[in-house]
Design a protein around this motif. Structure first.
Motif, PDB file in Angstrom:
ATOM      1  N   ARG A  18       0.807  -1.115  -0.191  1.00 55.92           N
ATOM      2  CA  ARG A  18       0.073  -0.113   0.122  1.00 55.92           C
ATOM      3  C   ARG A  18       0.997   1.434  -0.120  1.00 55.92           C
ATOM      4  O   ARG A  18       1.173   1.737  -0.993  1.00 55.92           O
ATOM      5  N   GLN A  55       3.069   3.427  -3.034  1.00 54.91           N
ATOM      6  CA  GLN A  55       2.967   4.932  -3.425  1.00 54.91           C
ATOM      7  C   GLN A  55       4.571   5.657  -3.761  1.00 54.91           C
ATOM      8  O   GLN A  55       4.357   6.571  -4.110  1.00 54.91           O
ATOM      9  N   PHE A  89      -5.469  -0.281  -0.776  1.00 56.92           N
ATOM     10  CA  PHE A  89      -6.433   0.792  -0.343  1.00 56.92           C
ATOM     11  C   PHE A  89      -7.686   0.284  -1.556  1.00 56.92           C
ATOM     12  O   PHE A  89      -7.495   0.810  -2.613  1.00 56.92           O
ATOM     13  N   ALA A  98     -10.560   0.829  -2.181  1.00 53.26           N
ATOM     14  CA  ALA A  98     -11.555   1.937  -2.831  1.00 53.26           C
ATOM     15  C   ALA A  98     -10.544   2.527  -3.980  1.00 53.26           C
ATOM     16  O   ALA A  98     -11.315   3.347  -4.650  1.00 53.26           O
ATOM     17  N   ALA A  99      -9.223   2.284  -3.890  1.00 60.27           N
ATOM     18  CA  ALA A  99      -8.598   3.372  -4.911  1.00 60.27           C
ATOM     19  C   ALA A  99      -8.808   2.711  -6.507  1.00 60.27           C
ATOM     20  O   ALA A  99      -8.816   3.754  -7.262  1.00 60.27           O
ATOM     21  N   LEU A 151      -6.759  -0.023   3.833  1.00 57.76           N
ATOM     22  CA  LEU A 151      -6.804   1.380   4.135  1.00 57.76           C
ATOM     23  C   LEU A 151      -8.028   2.013   3.818  1.00 57.76           C
ATOM     24  O   LEU A 151      -8.219   1.919   2.325  1.00 57.76           O
ATOM     25  N   ARG A 209     -10.323   5.909   3.890  1.00 54.97           N
ATOM     26  CA  ARG A 209     -10.550   7.218   4.299  1.00 54.97           C
ATOM     27  C   ARG A 209     -11.996   7.057   5.450  1.00 54.97           C
ATOM     28  O   ARG A 209     -12.510   6.136   5.313  1.00 54.97           O
ATOM     29  N   CYS A 210     -12.149   8.186   6.069  1.00 53.66           N
ATOM     30  CA  CYS A 210     -13.283   8.171   6.948  1.00 53.66           C
ATOM     31  C   CYS A 210     -14.545   8.387   5.905  1.00 53.66           C
ATOM     32  O   CYS A 210     -15.069   9.446   5.926  1.00 53.66           O
ATOM     33  N   VAL A 211     -14.711   7.454   5.179  1.00 52.80           N
ATOM     34  CA  VAL A 211     -15.817   7.492   4.138  1.00 52.80           C
ATOM     35  C   VAL A 211     -16.442   6.030   4.012  1.00 52.80           C
ATOM     36  O   VAL A 211     -15.699   5.118   4.091  1.00 52.80           O
ATOM     37  N   PHE A 261      -8.429   6.100   8.624  1.00 51.52           N
ATOM     38  CA  PHE A 261      -7.634   7.359   8.919  1.00 51.52           C
ATOM     39  C   PHE A 261      -8.080   8.620   8.747  1.00 51.52           C
ATOM     40  O   PHE A 261      -9.104   8.649   7.682  1.00 51.52           O
ATOM     41  N   ILE A 262      -7.782   9.609   9.214  1.00 48.81           N
ATOM     42  CA  ILE A 262      -7.993  10.868   8.899  1.00 48.81           C
ATOM     43  C   ILE A 262      -7.131  11.963   9.536  1.00 48.81           C
ATOM     44  O   ILE A 262      -6.617  11.516  10.610  1.00 48.81           O
ATOM     45  N   LYS A 299      -6.744  20.838   3.487  1.00 48.65           N
ATOM     46  CA  LYS A 299      -7.224  19.481   2.760  1.00 48.65           C
ATOM     47  C   LYS A 299      -8.471  19.008   2.887  1.00 48.65           C
ATOM     48  O   LYS A 299      -9.076  18.939   1.804  1.00 48.65           O
ATOM     49  N   LEU A 300      -8.815  18.921   4.270  1.00 48.66           N
ATOM     50  CA  LEU A 300     -10.012  18.306   4.593  1.00 48.66           C
ATOM     51  C   LEU A 300     -11.320  19.415   4.466  1.00 48.66           C
ATOM     52  O   LEU A 300     -12.484  19.003   4.024  1.00 48.66           O
ATOM     53  N   GLU A 347      -3.798  11.030  10.679  1.00 50.17           N
ATOM     54  CA  GLU A 347      -2.921  11.419   9.707  1.00 50.17           C
ATOM     55  C   GLU A 347      -2.016  12.664  10.087  1.00 50.17           C
ATOM     56  O   GLU A 347      -2.670  13.575  10.530  1.00 50.17           O
ATOM     57  N   THR A 378       3.828  11.319   9.184  1.00 50.36           N
ATOM     58  CA  THR A 378       3.289  11.352   7.789  1.00 50.36           C
ATOM     59  C   THR A 378       4.183  12.113   6.845  1.00 50.36           C
ATOM     60  O   THR A 378       4.660  11.548   5.642  1.00 50.36           O
TER      61      THR A 378
HETATM   62  C1  LIG Z   1      -0.734   9.648   3.917  1.00 56.90           C
HETATM   63  C2  LIG Z   1      -1.211   8.680   2.936  1.00 56.90           C
HETATM   64  O1  LIG Z   1      -0.623   7.841   2.567  1.00 56.90           O
HETATM   65  S1  LIG Z   1      -2.628   8.671   2.534  1.00 56.90           S
HETATM   66  C3  LIG Z   1      -3.284   7.535   1.658  1.00 56.90           C
HETATM   67  C4  LIG Z   1      -2.895   7.817   0.002  1.00 56.90           C
HETATM   68  N1  LIG Z   1      -3.372   6.827  -1.014  1.00 56.90           N
HETATM   69  C5  LIG Z   1      -4.209   7.170  -1.627  1.00 56.90           C
HETATM   70  O2  LIG Z   1      -4.403   8.444  -1.922  1.00 56.90           O
HETATM   71  C6  LIG Z   1      -4.882   5.876  -2.773  1.00 56.90           C
HETATM   72  C7  LIG Z   1      -4.926   6.379  -3.988  1.00 56.90           C
HETATM   73  N2  LIG Z   1      -5.964   7.296  -4.035  1.00 56.90           N
HETATM   74  C8  LIG Z   1      -7.081   7.443  -5.041  1.00 56.90           C
HETATM   75  O3  LIG Z   1      -7.032   6.485  -5.735  1.00 56.90           O
HETATM   76  C9  LIG Z   1      -8.137   8.399  -4.931  1.00 56.90           C
HETATM   77  O4  LIG Z   1      -7.384   9.606  -4.051  1.00 56.90           O
HETATM   78  C10 LIG Z   1      -9.086   8.066  -4.142  1.00 56.90           C
HETATM   79  C11 LIG Z   1      -9.943   6.946  -4.859  1.00 56.90           C
HETATM   80  C12 LIG Z   1      -8.997   7.353  -2.859  1.00 56.90           C
HETATM   81  C13 LIG Z   1     -10.274   9.503  -3.883  1.00 56.90           C
HETATM   82  O5  LIG Z   1     -10.561   9.869  -5.300  1.00 56.90           O
HETATM   83  P1  LIG Z   1     -11.474  11.042  -5.469  1.00 56.90           P
HETATM   84  O6  LIG Z   1     -12.787  10.814  -4.976  1.00 56.90           O
HETATM   85  O7  LIG Z   1     -11.116  11.456  -6.974  1.00 56.90           O
HETATM   86  O8  LIG Z   1     -10.766  12.241  -4.647  1.00 56.90           O
HETATM   87  P2  LIG Z   1      -9.173  12.906  -4.505  1.00 56.90           P
HETATM   88  O9  LIG Z   1      -8.536  12.171  -4.595  1.00 56.90           O
HETATM   89  O10 LIG Z   1      -9.412  14.031  -5.780  1.00 56.90           O
HETATM   90  O11 LIG Z   1      -9.329  13.662  -3.159  1.00 56.90           O
HETATM   91  C14 LIG Z   1      -9.559  13.366  -2.145  1.00 56.90           C
HETATM   92  C15 LIG Z   1     -10.677  13.566  -1.381  1.00 56.90           C
HETATM   93  O12 LIG Z   1     -10.738  12.851  -0.209  1.00 56.90           O
HETATM   94  C16 LIG Z   1     -10.639  13.652   1.092  1.00 56.90           C
HETATM   95  N3  LIG Z   1      -9.918  13.006   2.156  1.00 56.90           N
HETATM   96  C17 LIG Z   1      -8.528  12.819   2.198  1.00 56.90           C
HETATM   97  N4  LIG Z   1      -8.409  11.878   3.101  1.00 56.90           N
HETATM   98  C18 LIG Z   1      -9.533  11.860   3.967  1.00 56.90           C
HETATM   99  C19 LIG Z   1      -9.917  10.909   5.104  1.00 56.90           C
HETATM  100  N5  LIG Z   1      -8.709  10.313   5.679  1.00 56.90           N
HETATM  101  N6  LIG Z   1     -11.087  10.798   5.473  1.00 56.90           N
HETATM  102  C20 LIG Z   1     -12.148  11.650   4.499  1.00 56.90           C
HETATM  103  N7  LIG Z   1     -11.996  12.254   3.422  1.00 56.90           N
HETATM  104  C21 LIG Z   1     -10.533  12.340   2.968  1.00 56.90           C
HETATM  105  C22 LIG Z   1     -10.021  14.746   0.423  1.00 56.90           C
HETATM  106  O13 LIG Z   1     -10.337  16.138   1.382  1.00 56.90           O
HETATM  107  C23 LIG Z   1     -10.843  15.200  -0.921  1.00 56.90           C
HETATM  108  O14 LIG Z   1     -11.946  15.538  -0.606  1.00 56.90           O
HETATM  109  P3  LIG Z   1     -12.932  16.531  -1.553  1.00 56.90           P
HETATM  110  O15 LIG Z   1     -13.005  15.808  -2.693  1.00 56.90           O
HETATM  111  O16 LIG Z   1     -14.261  16.727  -0.956  1.00 56.90           O
HETATM  112  O17 LIG Z   1     -11.906  17.739  -1.650  1.00 56.90           O
END
Ligand SMILES: CC(=O)SCCNC(=O)CCNC(=O)[C@H](O)C(C)(C)COP(=O)(O)OP(=O)(O)OC[C@H]1O[C@@H](n2cnc3c(N)ncnc32)[C@H](O)[C@@H]1OP(=O)(O)O
Ligand SMILES: CC(C)C(=O)C(=O)O
Length: 506
Positions: A12, A16, A46, A48-49, A72, A74-76, A98-99, A109-110, A140, A170
């Protein structure tokens, strides 16, 4: 002695790393090796990715027999639902929610207030707990979070059923003293009626990931998170092999042990290196090529008199064996099979036959086949993702400033072998032009590096190429290993192109 659990997130957070893209099959191979290495939980992705991430998590969930598997989220709620579906067949499922809790992440960001973040933790940990027995929660950017707010976030997660509390550094910002104090503070102040295990999740931006992780253990952490070879976002995550060996060598100080099977470290590190396309730096602690080499006279003199003068870790401890079963061109299939077993490689009969044939070809060219040669041979020829493979490369010199390459490529899916000719001002350019013609896609070559893996004039060559897919901006790295540097170059560039083809077809 306390037993420290190890969670591996190579699949995971490790994925990255810019340029690293494991295929689903590669992820399954890695997970199986991590299980043998003694990892207690694998963060398999992840879910949902992307559909591929979901598939990898669900396949790994099915494949693990003793290791827990987590994903992993998000809080979703949708992320947690996907994880629940992907992990439904796991023998030991866990989920990681995580959040972010630092001011900069919450505000920019959030776009959430601190109260909204606390409410989201309560809601989503509760939801995760309704679907999973074991829930991990991470605030996070914890190390840039106000201490009292961090305690409130963690307390909320614990009150709603989280059993693992992971404290991520982080952006690799903290220091050992400071991080240790964060663990001490949380462990002393979080109130709970159930058992909580705290863990560090360190990044290496300031080069302190291992020291920070060990400081967390010293201050009460019961699990560590990290990756093999320290792969990961930016400067990477903590290298788990360094933590495991440090705990072993300094158990007098840490008073802690782990289930990591240390003599499987080298094989595990090699597999990650092979599939990630990232070589292990020569001076890397624990697994680097120079980790056990003594160069200067005083050191050599000391080691000859007593290895303990300069050697705190033996190569055998991490699975580096100095040729207990020497191989050469007269060695047979049994000896070769035994060597693969000793080096912890497992193959089907068909794969074994292929590797044996390659071994015989190499043995004809090289006097002595060392363990490093065998590893390199396997690394070079075995790719879990070998849909499109290199059959041969031939070169002819048209004139002093033009070369012509003929590259033969086999496509397993359609069982087709093709020969492509191309010219170039040098041998490598001619080969790369031929491969470009085969794939007929845009690729930007960012860098090309050659190294000798084994020693001597007949050493095997390792070539690493880094490319970008101009369509998506994604970076890929790929390696090729061969006795012939031009074949190694062709293999590396062909693999990089195969990644891009796969990405463009998605
Ligand atoms: C520190 C880390 O390593 S965190 C993990 C990082 N890993 C990844 O990001 C995995 C790959 N990511 C992805 O495939 C995509 O980002 C997805 C599928 C998770 C989300 O895609 P999208 O819905 O298109 O959103 P996008 O990536 O553009 O933006 C992230 C959204 O999640 C929100 N978000 C970020 N972290 C969190 C969280 N922990 N809980 C809730 N919401 C969160 C952001 O605020 C943003 O919301 P917004 O669209 O309302 O502004
Ligand atoms: C999501 C968490 C655990 C993370 O990867 C980080 O903060 O680095």
């Amino acid at each position: 002695m306390r037993k420290i659990e190890f969670l591996d997130t190579s699949l995971r957070d490790g994925e990255q790393t810019p340029g690293v893209n494991f295929s689903v099959q590669e992820k399954i191979d890695i997970a199986k090796q991590l299980e043998k290495w003694g990892i207690s939980a694998i963060e398999a992705g992840f879910p949902a990715a992307s559909p591929d991430s979901f598939l990898a998590v669900s396949e790994i969930a099915k494949a693990m027999t003793s290791t827990a598997v987590t994903g992993l989220c998000r809080c979703v709620k949708g992320d947690i639902d996907k994880a629940s579906l992907a992990l439904k067949d796991a023998k030991y499922p866990q989920v990681h929610v995580f959040i972010a809790t630092s001011p900069v992440h919450m505000e920019y960001k959030l776009k959430m207030t601190p109260d909204e973040v606390i409410a989201s933790i309560a809601e989503h940990v509760t939801y995760a707990r309704s679907l999973f027995e074991i829930v991990e929660f991470s605030p996070e950017d914890a190390t840039r979070t106000d201490k009292d707010f961090l305690l409130k976030a963690v307390q909320t997660a614990v009150d709603n059923g989280a059993t693992y509390i992971n404290i991520p550094d982080t952006v690799g910002y903290t220091t050992p003293e400071e991080f240790g104090q964060i663990f001490k503070f949380l462990i002393e102040n979080v109130k709970t009626d159930h058992k909580i295990i705290f863990s560090p999740h360190c990044h290496d931006d300031l080069g302190m990931a291992t020291a920070n992780t060990l400081a967390a253990i010293k201050n009460g952490a019961g699990r560590v998170e990290g990756t093999v070879n320290g792969i990961g976002e930016r400067a990477g995550n903590v290298a788990l092999e360094e933590v495991a060996v440090a705990l072993h060598i300094r158990k007098d100080y840490y008073q802690a042990t782990s289930d990591i099977v240390l003599n499987r470290t080298k094989t595990t590190a090699d597999m990650i290196s092979r599939y990630s396309g990232l070589s292990i730096p020569k001076n890397k602690a624990v697994t680097g090529g120079n980790a056990f080499a003594h160069e200067s006279g005083i050191h050599q003199d000391g080691v000859l008199k007593n290895p303990e003068t300069y050697e705190i870790i033996t190569p055998e401890l991490v699975g580096i064996k100095f040729n207990s079963l020497p191989l050469g061109k007269l060695s047979g299939r049994h000896a070769f099979k035994e060597k693969l077993k000793e080096l912890e490689f497992e193959f089907t009969d068909e794969e074994l036959n292929q590797h044996f044939a390659n071994f015989k070809k190499l043995a004809d060219k090289k006097k002595e086949i060392t363990d490093e040669d065998v590893r390199a041979l396997i690394l070079g020829h075995n790719s879990a993702d070998s849909e499109i493979t290199l059959e041969d490369v031939r070169l002819s010199y048209n004139s002093s400033d033009e070369q012509e390459a003929r590259v033969s490529i086999f496509n397993k899916a359609i069982q087709e072998s093709k020969e492509i000719d191309a010219k170039g001002s040098g041998s490598v350019e001619a080969i790369f032009n031929a491969i470009d013609n085969y794939f007929d896609q845009d690729v930007t070559l960012e860098s090309y590096e050659i190294d000798a893996i084994t020693s001597g004039i007949d050493a095997q060559a390792e070539v690493q190429v880094n490319v970008t897919n101009p369509k998506t901006g994604t970076h890929f790295s790929a390696r090729g290993i061969d006795y012939d540097v031009l074949k190694a170059s062709a293999q590396a560039y062909l693999r990089a192109n195969a990644f891009i083809k796969r990405e463009n077809e998605k």
